[in-house]
Design a protein around this motif. Structure first.
Motif, short mmCIF file in Angstrom:
data_model
loop_
_atom_site.label_atom_id
_atom_site.label_comp_id
_atom_site.label_asym_id
_atom_site.label_seq_id
_atom_site.Cartn_x
_atom_site.Cartn_y
_atom_site.Cartn_z
N GLY A 148 0.34 -1.11 -0.28
CA GLY A 148 0.22 -0.02 0.02
C GLY A 148 0.80 1.00 0.08
N ALA A 149 2.42 1.03 0.64
CA ALA A 149 2.66 1.88 0.70
C ALA A 149 4.01 2.65 -0.74
CB ALA A 149 3.97 1.53 1.51
N ASP A 150 3.69 1.41 -1.50
CA ASP A 150 4.93 1.26 -2.58
C ASP A 150 3.89 2.82 -3.73
OD1 ASP A 150 6.16 1.76 -4.81
OD2 ASP A 150 6.01 -0.81 -4.98
N TRP A 151 4.19 3.43 -4.72
CA TRP A 151 3.88 3.72 -6.35
C TRP A 151 2.38 3.34 -6.81
CZ3 TRP A 151 5.80 8.05 -3.57
CH2 TRP A 151 6.89 7.97 -4.25
N LEU A 152 1.84 3.45 -6.84
CA LEU A 152 0.43 3.32 -7.75
C LEU A 152 1.50 2.31 -9.04
CD1 LEU A 152 -2.08 2.30 -8.04
CD2 LEU A 152 -2.44 4.68 -9.96
N THR A 153 0.96 1.14 -9.84
CA THR A 153 2.06 0.35 -10.42
C THR A 153 2.35 1.81 -12.09
OG1 THR A 153 1.57 -0.88 -9.73
CG2 THR A 153 2.55 -1.18 -12.19
N GLN A 154 1.22 2.21 -12.25
CA GLN A 154 1.12 2.90 -13.40
C GLN A 154 1.95 4.17 -13.94
OE1 GLN A 154 -2.63 2.50 -12.91
NE2 GLN A 154 -2.80 4.59 -14.73
N TYR A 155 2.42 4.87 -12.44
CA TYR A 155 3.06 6.00 -11.62
C TYR A 155 4.61 5.53 -11.74
CZ TYR A 155 -1.61 8.12 -10.91
OH TYR A 155 -2.27 7.81 -10.65
N LYS A 156 5.06 4.57 -11.78
CA LYS A 156 6.41 4.53 -11.91
C LYS A 156 7.75 4.89 -12.28
CE LYS A 156 6.16 0.39 -8.15
NZ LYS A 156 6.23 -0.88 -7.65
N PRO A 157 7.15 4.45 -13.82
CA PRO A 157 8.22 4.92 -14.78
C PRO A 157 8.38 6.65 -14.97
CG PRO A 157 6.82 3.96 -16.09
CD PRO A 157 5.73 3.52 -14.35
N TYR A 158 7.36 6.97 -14.35
CA TYR A 158 7.54 8.67 -14.08
C TYR A 158 8.26 9.03 -12.85
CZ TYR A 158 3.50 8.12 -17.61
OH TYR A 158 2.53 7.96 -18.40
N ILE A 159 7.92 8.64 -11.99
CA ILE A 159 8.64 8.60 -10.61
C ILE A 159 10.26 7.88 -10.36
CG2 ILE A 159 8.59 8.07 -8.24
CD1 ILE A 159 5.68 8.48 -8.05
N ALA A 160 10.56 7.17 -11.19
CA ALA A 160 11.25 6.17 -11.16
C ALA A 160 12.75 6.87 -12.51
CB ALA A 160 12.12 4.64 -10.68
N ASP A 161 12.28 7.66 -13.13
CA ASP A 161 13.23 7.71 -14.01
C ASP A 161 14.54 9.17 -14.28
OD1 ASP A 161 12.09 10.53 -13.53
OD2 ASP A 161 11.35 10.95 -15.23
N GLY A 162 15.31 9.12 -12.95
CA GLY A 162 16.08 9.57 -12.55
C GLY A 162 16.07 10.41 -12.28
N LYS A 163 14.99 11.92 -13.05
CA LYS A 163 15.08 12.54 -12.32
C LYS A 163 13.79 13.12 -11.55
CE LYS A 163 16.37 13.90 -17.73
NZ LYS A 163 15.99 13.93 -19.18
N THR A 164 13.13 12.66 -11.41
CA THR A 164 11.97 13.26 -10.00
C THR A 164 11.97 13.53 -9.35
OG1 THR A 164 10.16 12.33 -12.09
CG2 THR A 164 9.66 12.22 -8.87
N VAL A 165 12.21 14.42 -8.85
CA VAL A 165 12.91 14.60 -6.66
C VAL A 165 11.85 13.94 -6.15
CG1 VAL A 165 13.45 15.88 -4.96
CG2 VAL A 165 13.82 16.61 -7.47
N VAL A 166 12.30 12.52 -5.12
CA VAL A 166 11.35 12.18 -3.75
C VAL A 166 11.83 12.34 -3.07
CG1 VAL A 166 10.09 10.04 -3.55
CG2 VAL A 166 11.01 9.91 -5.63
N THR A 167 11.03 12.97 -2.05
CA THR A 167 11.48 14.01 -1.00
C THR A 167 11.35 13.19 0.35
OG1 THR A 167 9.52 14.76 -0.28
CG2 THR A 167 10.35 16.01 -1.93
N SER A 168 11.67 12.94 1.36
CA SER A 168 11.48 12.33 2.43
C SER A 168 10.21 12.25 2.70
CB SER A 168 12.05 13.15 3.90
OG SER A 168 13.38 12.74 3.79
N PRO A 169 9.94 11.40 3.21
CA PRO A 169 7.78 10.93 3.85
C PRO A 169 7.38 12.62 4.84
CG PRO A 169 8.98 9.29 4.69
CD PRO A 169 10.07 9.86 3.78
#
Lengths: 265, 265, 265, 265
Positions: A148-169
């Protein structure tokens, strides 16, 4: 897992029988959003999208809110479907990535120590009770994939592209407890296009704190959704506060048009 | 001033003709508040009032919101009357002072330099347009007495008693820009009874930020009120968010009973 | 007042006999600052002054620090004289005003309720003990004019020109408790030229917090000064931390040259 | 890894030849700390350790600072050895765990996106240049075990015991960008025993921010250490500022005695 799948099947049946309701509600909603946008005499300062200083910020694009398998789907699912939230968020991600707009994601995770808090507000307690956004440890990914804490599967290509900044929770609802504001400032951003879950909790708390920090904020009113309980419509509350507080409120399609226009100039 | 008095007279006539509406709305409201308090299955963590660690915090107890002569009365007045907000806030002040509970007031002031901000959200712009909470200068009291930025006259004995802590002004909606959190901590306070204006803007932003800072917050649902515009009911939005976020939501009379009980033990 | 003047006379005599010491110390200091600026291999990222996005921020330009009559002069006076702090701050004010650079002042005031804090750090206690920055009330200017909390007289034309933004007072050392960050952001500022008192307390806490907020900060090393006690040289501590933390450290004359150059382009 | 081991060997030789220097410096330091503790007339408010409300907070107990293999050892190692920092921090961990005192750790991590910041202060740039605290991704532990960002091996039993609260990473120097303040408040903590690395950067920024937030802070002066460069002694700067700002400064042995005494009552 079996239990979860069972619950999901029941929900799907339930959703099937509610299909007509949702269509009707969607129509009602479209009217309501339009009314809110024209609300009686309130200024609409607008937000000019300057490609050099604007970013897309998405709160909580995680399974527990957006997947029918998520623990909060029972209370937010109807509104997610009615708003077409999942596709709208994806369209914003896609537009930003195609055009090179910076993207920031502010996730929500809870660790075992968070369950030992001595004081909790109402929905903090609920989230802990239902195990929402739970992870084993900040330094463990054991069981994280597909949870439940993981990204929605279809968003993973956008979030894990090495450019998106994922902040701390963030830990309550706003970015006061993470590095979102700093990451935005270090990237020269002062204008925000805000989307994500859930409308009146994390999305609104992000909007409010970003305004307190002197950002301009455009909230995308149908790229979010909220819990709707008897007598407690989180989405209606959020629409009211977005309209009164933000620099501008727009739909996904308006916002995508505005982004494309800004980048052409 | 003459203009203001004229506007006030017109408003009073208008209010007269709306009297029945308000009664009806009040009845509706009483039912709605009750429903919200029992909202479907949401946890109600409650807040135990510990006299050594609890304070009353009041936001914006100022003329522009609470006096029929105030610049925002046109949009909030109906709700102020329906909730009996003015008397409810006074009863909280009176109870706290009688019993020795610490009181903190977080005011809202705008100075000429605030009118030069390069970016404003919707109601920030409106407040500046109508001259809400305006003062000449932080180091001038010229024209302050009795202005829209001044305390409601009947609250002055409670606020100016030499004990109430009046913080610096907040500048958007929350206490992020003033010393409220520090003043509470320096007094050993970690539990808040929250009242004041306006429900979905400053009061709610104070609630949210105090929760982010780890305070427990009890919001007094009828010692506040909000702007109500066509399609935009600020008070309904606030009630929803109070219920979902705070540790507890209670009416003025329940809260006063709880305070008195806590101090007897 | 008579007592104050008496103390001031004694200090002046004392200062007279220390004149040679100060000259010597000044020479030593000039060498030390140069050394610090070239410190072994540390990066010096620099800060490009962009007239559209840069402001001068001055902390505590008040009598209690900068006037020989101020309550802190006994511990900071020697360093203020050695650094030529009073004239250096004035030259920065004058340069900014001549050229149209935005100026923000973050003052330090204590009210009677601050004296009732239940917990205080070392110099918080000292400041309260000696009545530093004391005012009667946020809504009273009684006794303020010419007091230790008032601006140094020669700075008043720059601060009271109707353009300088005077923020709410900070209450410990940093701008966490006032509206400085918001005011800067609302003016589109993200680069700071920082000066004022005292070097290792309020000036350094402002530098640190502004860096945490994602501003670029250039600290003017001789437009500040600090308490110097046996074994506790606040100015030396500040110079070390400025050099390690800020984007750049420069003298008043270098900084004025850099400002003039930036505005010519 | 081979490169790292090579660098470590060179450092060890270098350290060998510096052994005498360190002993001498240690003696000098012991005298200096004593002098600072008795600093001329400054108030020493002290901090009464209340077991119900006090926690140990440790900043950056990570290899890059505390292991001879860490990337910052070249500039902090001499001071770490002189202060006996590694053992002192361990003794604080051990004391707290034996006696049941809550422990919070605030780590420092940098991810690839942090290396794309458009603006950096001096040591931010240095840390990025030398790859300090680097991790591959917030959602990857690839290469983390034993890296410079990992805990010092001997601290792992204390940090990974399932009770220590490990916050999100801070990103500049202070806890403004993580959840430390919230985690402390949610555990009912308002008194802090502060230790960790490095003295004038993260430790001091934590002290300053915790004071701004109304915590009481006791800094353990020899359970920390700092970079010492020609003309830039970070540890001396920190000792000065600890003494002027904190509620109390004490050595590890004094602090352990005070903890034990407090828990016996």
């Amino acid at each position: 897992m079996a239990l979860r799948r069972e619950k999901m099947k029941n929900r799907n049946l339930h959703l099937g029988s509610q299909f007509l309701n949702i269509i009707m509600f969607g129509l009602f909603l479209a009217v309501m959003i339009t009314n809110v946008a024209q609300a009686a005499g309130l200024p609409d300062p607008g937000m000019k999208i300057d490609p050099a200083r604007t970013a897309l910020v998405v709160t909580d694009p995680q399974n527990d809110f957006l997947s029918p398998d998520g623990v909060a789907w029972g209370v937010v699912g109807k509104n997610v479907v009615a708003n077409n939230t999942v596709a709208n968020i994806e369209n914003l991600f896609k537009t930003a990535k195609n055009i090179g707009m910076p993207v920031f994601v502010s996730p929500h995770y809870y660790f075992p120590h968070d369950h030992r808090w001595q004081m909790e507000g109402s929905l903090e307690r609920l989230m802990h009770n239902i195990g929402m956004f739970d992870r084993k440890d900040a330094l463990s990914l054991d069981g994280f994939e597909g949870s439940g804490a993981d990204w929605l599967t279809q968003y993973k290509p956008y979030i894990a592209d090495g450019k998106t900044v994922v902040t701390s929770p963030h830990k309550v609802y706003g970015p006061e407890t993470n590095d979102l504001v700093l990451q935005l400032r270090k990237a020269g951003i002062d204008k925000i296009i805000l989307a994500g879950m859930s409308a009146n909790l994390c999305t609104e708390s992000h909007m409010r704190e970003l305004m307190e920090q002197g950002f301009e904020v455009l909230v995308v009113s149908d790229a979010t959704a909220a819990a709707q309980l008897p007598g407690l419509d989180g989405y209606a509350a959020a629409l009211t506060n977005f309209r009164m507080i933000a620099n501008h409120v727009g739909s996904t399609s308006e916002t995508i048009t505005a982004i494309n226009t800004a980048y052409q100039n």
